[in-house]
Design a protein around this motif. Sequence first.
Motif, PDB file in Angstrom:
ATOM      1  N   GLY A 162      62.034  46.963  28.517  1.00  0.00           N
ATOM      2  CA  GLY A 162      62.050  46.067  29.670  1.00  0.00           C
ATOM      3  C   GLY A 162      60.914  46.258  30.652  1.00  0.00           C
ATOM      4  N   HIS A 222      77.809  45.214  30.716  1.00  0.00           N
ATOM      5  CA  HIS A 222      76.505  45.792  31.053  1.00  0.00           C
ATOM      6  C   HIS A 222      76.608  47.083  31.856  1.00  0.00           C
ATOM      7  N   GLU A 230      68.167  44.049  26.345  1.00  0.00           N
ATOM      8  CA  GLU A 230      68.387  42.966  25.387  1.00  0.00           C
ATOM      9  C   GLU A 230      68.878  43.467  24.025  1.00  0.00           C
TER      10      GLU A 230
END
Length: 195
Positions: free
Chosen positions: A97, A125, A156
């Motif tokens: 990320g 999450h 992701e």
Amino acid sequence: MRIRRTITTLIVALAALIAATATPTTAAPTAVRQAATGAPYCGITWGSGDKTAGALSSAPLIDVRTGRHDCYDRVVFEFNGPVTGYAVGYGETYTEGEGLALSPYTAGDALLRVSLRAPAYDDEHLATVPYRTGEHVANVLRYQTLRDVVFGGSFEGYSTFAVGVRARLPFRVFVLAGPGGHSRIVLDVAHQWQE
């Protein structure tokens, strides 16, 4: 004419003699080369090329641990469910990320980039491992090959680790089922190339 035939016969005989003595000489370097390179260490023939397998999974990473063995050091990544996807190879590792290089923060003379095709968070999450990006995951004091294991984050559906090792050495990666409904991706790095 008779002298010419005698000289020709001598030349042919000399050429045959040279060819006969040359055969062991050309075979000797191969034998010497094999003796010089030695046998594979502990019979290990894994190599150091990239290893990739499996598909993306939603089963989260829940634990990372290391172990010392006679011929290699081991890193085990455990998941809460079936996971088979990974890509492991030597080279720079970047945080998920952000793209920050981890080599300045990872001990070792060689770096294995480990990309696991599974998240380190659950469906809401929330983190499923206690590490933050850039944290050292394991104590590898007194390990022969492992020098560091650094968490590169999870983004992701992928989780990344930088595994610092003593040198570019042979390694293998494989998947184990269990315990229970869990699965594990195992990374073994040999202590050396040859006996």
